[in-house]
Design a protein around this motif. Structure first.
Motif, short mmCIF file in Angstrom:
data_model
loop_
_atom_site.label_atom_id
_atom_site.label_comp_id
_atom_site.label_asym_id
_atom_site.label_seq_id
_atom_site.Cartn_x
_atom_site.Cartn_y
_atom_site.Cartn_z
N ALA A 161 1.17 -1.29 0.13
CA ALA A 161 0.32 0.25 0.02
C ALA A 161 1.11 1.85 -0.14
O ALA A 161 2.08 1.12 0.38
CB ALA A 161 -1.25 -0.05 1.26
N MET A 170 -16.87 -6.09 2.76
CA MET A 170 -17.04 -5.29 4.41
C MET A 170 -17.81 -3.59 4.65
O MET A 170 -18.65 -3.93 5.74
CB MET A 170 -15.51 -4.84 4.69
N GLN A 226 -9.50 0.55 2.48
CA GLN A 226 -8.62 0.70 1.27
C GLN A 226 -10.47 0.17 0.75
O GLN A 226 -10.83 -1.74 0.75
CB GLN A 226 -7.80 -0.75 0.54
N THR A 259 -3.48 -0.43 8.81
CA THR A 259 -4.34 -1.15 8.62
C THR A 259 -5.74 -1.40 8.95
O THR A 259 -5.01 -2.18 9.18
CB THR A 259 -4.50 -1.03 6.61
N VAL A 297 -8.84 -4.19 8.50
CA VAL A 297 -8.74 -5.13 7.44
C VAL A 297 -10.18 -5.66 7.92
O VAL A 297 -10.57 -6.08 6.79
CB VAL A 297 -7.72 -6.17 7.20
N ARG A 336 -10.27 -2.41 -1.86
CA ARG A 336 -10.17 -4.03 -1.79
C ARG A 336 -10.91 -4.65 -1.07
O ARG A 336 -11.66 -5.63 -0.82
CB ARG A 336 -8.91 -4.84 -1.44
N PHE A 337 -10.84 -3.80 0.86
CA PHE A 337 -12.08 -4.84 1.28
C PHE A 337 -13.52 -4.08 1.45
O PHE A 337 -14.30 -4.01 1.67
CB PHE A 337 -11.34 -4.28 2.54
N ASP A 338 -13.95 -3.83 0.80
CA ASP A 338 -15.72 -3.17 -0.27
C ASP A 338 -16.56 -3.87 0.39
O ASP A 338 -17.46 -3.98 0.34
CB ASP A 338 -15.66 -2.58 -1.57
#
Lengths: 126, 335, 177
Positions: C41, C79, C73, C48, C50, C75-77
Motif C-alpha cells: 500500500a 466489508m 481500502q 490498516t 482489514v 479492496r475490502f469493499d
C-alpha cells in the motif's frame, strides 16, 4: 515484501500441496493486509485475489475474537459450506494460507495437508 | 484631493507631466495634484537612478513604472511618451484601487451615524447590522487596512481583511460568557477602530498570545449576539428562504438546534414561521440563525416555497434524542 | 435490523482517522482488526484496518449505540456492504493530505450511493491544518455538481467535540433534512 526467491518457493510449495492432496482445489498465500503473494488452482475458476483479501479480513477477525476471549492465537478458521470447505490459517504473523476443497468429506485431509504446508512455508519466509 | 509625485524623470518630462495632468484634469474621476510627500510616485525605470529607486522604494510608497514597455509587468505602468488616454486610464484606476488621498494617519475613527440614530437602531424592532460590531467588521473587510477593533473593557480584535482572518484572545466556544456576548453585541458608538501596521500586529500577537480565527467566526458570533430575535426588515418575516450551504459549525459556537435548522433549511424553502414550526424552534432562535446565515452569505431568498414532507416515526425521533443526550453528557453547549 | 441494534458507520480512506474517531466517543476500548501493512500500500500509515473497528456507547435507555468503522481500502469493499446493513447513517472521513481527497470522496459517495440515499451522510475532512487545499468550498462545489447537500466539516478525529458535531449533523439530516 517477500523476495522473489521466497515467492517462487511459496508457489512451488503450493503446487506440491495440490499435487499431494487431491482434495485441495485452490490455495493462496496472502499478506495479513490482504495482498496476494502466491496462488495455485486446478482450473482457473476462482477469483483468488479476492479470496486473499477476504482471507486477511477473516483471519484478522479470528485473531481479534480469540484475543478478546483470551483463547490464545487463532490457528485456523474453517468455513464448511454446502459445496465445499475453505480453511484459513496463519503461516506466521504476517502471512495467511487459504485452501479450498470442493469435496465435503475432505476436512481432515485439507487441514492436515494445509497445516504441514504452512509450517514448511514458515521456514521459507523466515 | 489625490496626490502623486515623480522620481528620476529626465529633461523636460517633469514639466511635460505637470502639463499633461492639467490637460486631462476634467476627464479624471478625482482631483489630482503634484505633491512631493505623496505616496504614489511615478518612476522612470529606464534610468539608473530610477532603477535603484525602484529596487529600494520608500516605505509605504506605491510606485508607477514609467518606461517604453512594461517589461517588468508591474500593475501600475505609464507608457513613454506620456499620452492623454493612458494617463487618464492610469489615474482613474489608481483612484479606484489605491488609497492615495491625504496621507493616511493612524487615526481613531468614530463611526459615522449620530447618537440619536444609534439609540433608535438599538431600540428598533428590526436588526440593522450596520449599527453593530457585525456591521463594523463588514465595513473593515471591504477595505485593505489591518484594523484594531476595541471596545472599552474588552480585549481588542484585529482584522486582516486581505487574509479574512482576525486575531484575538482565545475564544472558548462552549463557554461564551455574558461579558463576551456584550462585546459581540456592541453598538458602533461603543466601538473604536484604528488601523495598525503588520509589524504592530505581529508584536501584539506575540505579547498577548493572540489566536487566529477566520473572520466568519466573528461575523457569526456578532450577528448572533446582536440580532436578538429581530427581523432584518419588515418584509423578512414573510420571505421564503433556504440555505445554499451548511454553516461551518467547526468554526462557530452552536447549539444542536442550529443543526436541525440547517438540515431543514437545506432541504426546504420556507418562511421563518414555517421553519420554526417544523423544527420546533422558537421564532427568536430561527430569526437569529437566519440573520447570522445571511451575514456569512449562505442564505438565499426565493419566490416560492417548497416543502418536502418527512414523516419520521416517533420511536426514531425519541431514539435520536436519546443519542444526542448521551453525546451531550460530556460535551456541553452554551449559546 | 434487529430492533435493539442501533449503529452508526464510519468510513473513509486510509489514515483519515476512522479508528481514532470511534475511539474518541466509544466507552469501550475500540476493538479493531488492524494489521501491519506490507509495502503493497502507498500511505505511510503503519497499520490498516482489514475487517472493522468496533466501539460502543450505552444510551440512557440502556440500549447500545454500536459504532462500526469500515476498512478504508477499496479492496475490502465487501466489508463495506456487510457493515452498513441496518446502519442509521454514514460518517465519511476524508484525509485532506492524500493525493486526491475529492477523488476519494467520490469513491465513497459512489460505493455507498444507495445507502446514503436511503439514510444520510456527513463528511468530516481531517488533516486540514497540514493540507489546507482542497478547501471546503471545493468540496461543496463538487457536492453541488453531484446534486448533494451533505455537510462538510473540517475536523480533528481525536477530538470528541468534532466527532459529536458530525453525529449531531447526521441525526439532524435524518430527522429534518
Amino acid at each position: 515484501m517477500l523476495s522473489k526467491l521466497a515467492t517462487i518457493q511459496l508457489e512451488q510449495r503450493l503446487s506440491k500441496l495440490i499435487e499431494q492432496c487431491s482434495a485441495v482445489d485452490a490455495a493462496v498465500v496472502a499478506t495479513l493486509d490482504g495482498y496476494t503473494c502466491a496462488m495455485k488452482q486446478r482450473s482457473q475458476q476462482y477469483p483468488l485475489e479476492r479470496l486473499a483479501t477476504m482471507g486477511s479480513t477473516l483471519m484478522s477477525l479470528g485473531d481479534t475474537i480469540t484475543a478478546e476471549l483470551r483463547l490464545g492465537t487463532c490457528d485456523n478458521i474453517i468455513s464448511e459450506n454446502k459445496n465445499g470447505i475453505v480453511a484459513f490459517m496463519h503461516i506466521d504473523d504476517n502471512l495467511v494460507l487459504i485452501t479450498l476443497a470442493t469435496q465435503k468429506n475432505a476436512l481432515g485431509m485439507l487441514l492436515s495437508h494445509s497445516r504441514r504446508c504452512a509450517e514448511e512455508m514458515k521456514k521459507v519466509v523466515v | 484631493m489625490y496626490k502623486l509625485y515623480y522620481h528620476a524623470l529626465q529633461k523636460n518630462d517633469p514639466v511635460f507631466f505637470r502639463s499633461m495632468l492639467q490637460l486631462v484634469g476634467l476627464k479624471l474621476s478625482q482631483n489630482w495634484e503634484i505633491d512631493e510627500h505623496a505616496k504614489l510616485i511615478l518612476v522612470d525605470i529606464e534610468t539608473p537612478e530610477g532603477q535603484s529607486f525602484w529596487q529600494n522604494p520608500p516605505k509605504e510608497a506605491v510606485l508607477i513604472a514609467y518606461a517604453r514597455q512594461n517589461d517588468i509587468q508591474t500593475p501600475w505602468f505609464l507608457p513613454k511618451p506620456i499620452r492623454t488616454q493612458s494617463l487618464i486610464q492610469l489615474l482613474n484606476e489608481l483612484a479606484e484601487h489605491v488609497c492615495c488621498e491625504d496621507e493616511p494617519k493612524p487615526q481613531v475613527n468614530k463611526p459615522q451615524p449620530s447618537h440619536a440614530d444609534i439609540v433608535k437602531a438599538k431600540a428598533s424592532n428590526f436588526f440593522q447590522a450596520e449599527y453593530y460590531l457585525v456591521g463594523v467588521l463588514q465595513q473593515i473587510l471591504q477595505g485593505q487596512s489591518i484594523t484594531r477593533v476595541q471596545c472599552t473593557g474588552f480585549p481588542p480584535l484585529y482584522i486582516i481583511p486581505e487574509e479574512r482572518r482576525c486575531f484575538t484572545h482565545q475564544v472558548q466556544f462552549n463557554q461564551i460568557n455574558t461579558a463576551q456576548k456584550m462585546f459581540y453585541a456592541a453598538s458602533i458608538d461603543e466601538i473604536e477602530c484604528e488601523t495598525v501596521s503588520a509589524e504592530q500586529l505581529q508584536q501584539e500577537i506575540k505579547q498577548q498570545h493572540l489566536v487566529a480565527y477566520p473572520v466568519e467566526t466573528m461575523l457569526w458570533l456578532s450577528a448572533m449576539c446582536a440580532s436578538q430575535g429581530r427581523f432584518s426588515s419588515a418584509g423578512a418575516q414573510n420571505k421564503f428562504m433556504r440555505l445554499v450551504q451548511w454553516p461551518n459549525f467547526a468554526l462557530f459556537p452552536y447549539q444542536p438546534y442550529h443543526m436541525n435548522l440547517a438540515a431543514y433549511m437545506l432541504k426546504n424553502i420556507a418562511d421563518v414561521h414555517g421553519i420554526a414550526q417544523k423544527t420546533q424552534c422558537s421564532l427568536e432562535n430561527v430569526v437569529d440563525f437566519t440573520n447570522a446565515c445571511s451575514i456569512i452569505g449562505i442564505l438565499k431568498y426565493e419566490q416560492e416555497h417548497k416543502i418536502v414532507e418527512k414523516q419520521l416515526p416517533e420511536a426514531r425521533r425519541s431514539l435520536f434524542k436519546t443519542i444526542l443526550q448521551r453525546l451531550a453528557d460530556t460535551v456541553t453547549f452554551h449559546k | 435490523m434487529r430492533k435493539d441494534q442501533i449503529k452508526l458507520v464510519f468510513t473513509g480512506n486510509m489514515g483519515a482517522g476512522k479508528t481514532t474517531a470511534i475511539a474518541s466517543i466509544s466507552e469501550i476500548p475500540v476493538i479493531n482488526t488492524d494489521v501491519l501493512m506490507s509495502s503493497g500500500a502507498s500511505a505511510d500509515k503503519e497499520r490498516t484496518t482489514v475487517a472493522m473497528d468496533y466501539g460502543e456507547l450505552t444510551l440512557g435507555s440502556g440500549e447500545k449505540l454500536f459504532l462500526y468503522g469500515t476498512p478504508g481500502q477499496q479492496r475490502f469493499d465487501y466489508m463495506w456492504q456487510i457493515l452498513i446493513q441496518g446502519g442509521l447513517g454514514l460518517i465519511i472521513l476524508i484525509d485532506n493530505s492524500g493525493d486526491d481527497p475529492i477523488g476519494d470522496l467520490a469513491r465513497y459517495l459512489d460505493s455507498f450511493h444507495d445507502f446514503i440515499q436511503e439514510t444520510g451522510a456527513v463528511i468530516g475532512v481531517t488533516h486540514t491544518d497540514d493540507a489546507p487545499r482542497p478547501d471546503l468550498q471545493m468540496y461543496y462545489h463538487y457536492l453541488q455538481e453531484r446534486g448533494l447537500q451533505l455537510p462538510v466539516f473540517p475536523i480533528d478525529a481525536r477530538s470528541r467535540e468534532s466527532v459529536v458535531m458530525l453525529i449531531q449533523a447526521l441525526l439532524a439530516i435524518l430527522e429534518y433534512g
